[in-house]
Design an enzyme around this catalytic site. Structure first.
Site, PDB file in Angstrom:
ATOM      1  N   THR A  12      58.790  68.899   4.634  1.00 15.44           N
ATOM      2  CA  THR A  12      58.401  68.150   3.431  1.00 15.44           C
ATOM      3  C   THR A  12      57.785  66.801   3.783  1.00 15.44           C
ATOM      4  O   THR A  12      56.915  66.301   3.071  1.00 15.44           O
ATOM      5  CB  THR A  12      59.646  67.965   2.527  1.00 15.44           C
ATOM      6  OG1 THR A  12      60.096  69.251   2.135  1.00 15.44           O
ATOM      7  CG2 THR A  12      59.343  67.148   1.294  1.00 15.44           C
ATOM      8  N   SER A  54      60.463  73.997   7.848  1.00 16.03           N
ATOM      9  CA  SER A  54      61.482  74.223   8.877  1.00 16.03           C
ATOM     10  C   SER A  54      62.187  75.579   8.798  1.00 16.03           C
ATOM     11  O   SER A  54      62.743  76.026   9.807  1.00 16.03           O
ATOM     12  CB  SER A  54      62.473  73.070   8.938  1.00 16.03           C
ATOM     13  OG  SER A  54      63.387  73.104   7.887  1.00 16.03           O
ATOM     14  N   THR A  86      63.815  69.367   6.687  1.00 19.93           N
ATOM     15  CA  THR A  86      65.250  69.059   6.696  1.00 19.93           C
ATOM     16  C   THR A  86      66.137  70.302   6.677  1.00 19.93           C
ATOM     17  O   THR A  86      67.309  70.222   7.034  1.00 19.93           O
ATOM     18  CB  THR A  86      65.627  68.154   5.504  1.00 19.93           C
ATOM     19  OG1 THR A  86      65.264  68.817   4.294  1.00 19.93           O
ATOM     20  CG2 THR A  86      64.938  66.811   5.611  1.00 19.93           C
ATOM     21  N   ASP A  87      65.584  71.451   6.277  1.00 20.83           N
ATOM     22  CA  ASP A  87      66.446  72.642   6.128  1.00 20.83           C
ATOM     23  C   ASP A  87      67.113  73.043   7.444  1.00 20.83           C
ATOM     24  O   ASP A  87      68.286  73.435   7.464  1.00 20.83           O
ATOM     25  CB  ASP A  87      65.632  73.838   5.602  1.00 20.83           C
ATOM     26  CG  ASP A  87      65.193  73.650   4.158  1.00 20.83           C
ATOM     27  OD1 ASP A  87      65.631  72.682   3.522  1.00 20.83           O
ATOM     28  OD2 ASP A  87      64.405  74.488   3.682  1.00 20.83           O
TER      29      ASP A  87
END
Ligand code: ASP
Length: 323
Positions: A12, A54, A86-87
């Protein structure tokens, strides 16, 4: 001059939102022009390693990043920042933490809001991560995760909220430092760990979560080439009894099984001695891993297997005991 390598990988932090609200990767990474916001003594070397959301990142991508960082350190770079979705950020950060023996700061960061959203956090987090990577206080601390003005260890940080900018938390222990206006402040001593460099990644290694009434169906469905399994078990480290025959069959096949708790806080320990209790699972040969969540334990099992560890050596490596 402090030389910092910035490796962009996507996520993101490198995406923007269109008029319908859909968020997707942009051709030009919005962080490419960040130099203007930094002290003149910081020189950036910026590379786009990947431009991937990710969920598309695999352990093979993580190994490529580790290889690039090792080469940059050998060439004299002073610090490294990795920007990442961030995942799966915590998995990449922990992989780097386990496999690099860097003395320079290695800092991973991301964003919860895309670059053109109100309150976008990408540039801010990226500048914070670069300031941390340029800080002598961040040396010899393994891989760090900097988000939302906090510094966390890669070992224990986890994503806790789907959208909130304060999503990254370290259960049980808390952050080890803060990004302040003046500088980077650390206030916890870290556990030393010996790096385990690898040159390949073993797969497939699976992760299953236990639940009330679980039986052996999912265990029995694992493919013949299963290299390892992590189970997020119940409470202090227990499984429903109907899973036991299948767990035993996997152990008989030589598949290493690592157990963590599905609880957010605490460690897995084998002290319940009833059918499916942790004491019984330990006697069967299940490896208890202390204090890591399931996705981190899976990364550690992959690294241990990829380094050629097996049997007692693998168990000692993966159990993550602090003392
Ligand atoms: N789904 C995005 C990713 O991990 C989320 C983010 O970057 O924050 O790539």
């Amino acid at each position: 001059m402090t030389n910092i390598l910035v490796l962009h990988t996507g996520g993101t932090i490198a995406m923007s939102q269109d008029a319908t609200g859909a968020v997707s990767p942009t051709a030009e990474n919005p962080l490419m022009a960040i130099q203007a916001q930094l002290a003149p003594t910081v020189h950036l070397q910026v590379e786009e390693a990947f431009n991937l959301p990710s969920p598309h990142i695999t352990p093979t991508h993580m190994l490529q990043l580790a290889t690039r960082i090792r080469a940059a350190e050998a060439a004299g770079i002073d610090g490294v920042v990795v920007t990442h979705g961030t995942d799966t950020l915590e998995e990449t950060a922990f992989f780097l933490d386990l496999t690099l023996d860097s003395t320079i700061p290695v800092v991973v960061t991301g964003a919860m809001r895309s670059s053109n959203e109100v309150g976008a956090d990408g540039s801010y987090n990226c500048v914070s991560a670069i300031r941390t990577a340029a800080s002598p206080a961040a040396r010899n601390k393994g891989c760090l995760v900097v988000m939302n003005d906090e510094v966390h260890t890669a070992r224990f940080v986890t994503k806790t909220h789907t959208t909130n900018v304060a999503t990254f938390r370290t259960p049980t222990f808390g952050p080890i430092g803060l990004v302040t206006k003046d500088g980077i402040r650390f206030f916890q001593e870290l556990i030393n760990q010996v790096a385990c460099p690898i040159t390949q990644v073993i797969s497939p290694v699976f992760l299953l979560k236990a639940y009330a009434g679980m039986d052996g169906a999912l265990f029995d469905a694992l493919p013949a080439d299963c290299a390892g399994l992590v189970i997020e078990a119940l409470g202090a480290g227990n499984l429903p009894p109907a899973t036991l025959p299948s767990v035993q069959r996997l152990l008989d096949r030589g598949v290493p099984i690592v157990l963590v708790s599905r609880c957010f806080n605490g460690v897995a320990e084998g002290f319940y001695d009833y059918p499916g209790g942790g004491a019984q699972l330990q006697r069967m040969g299940v490896i208890f891993c202390q204090g890591l969540n399931g996705q981190k334990a899976r990364i550690k099992l992959i690294v241990g297997l990829s380094a050629g560890k097996s049997g007692k050596e693998l168990a000692a490596y993966v159990d993550n005991a602090i003392s």
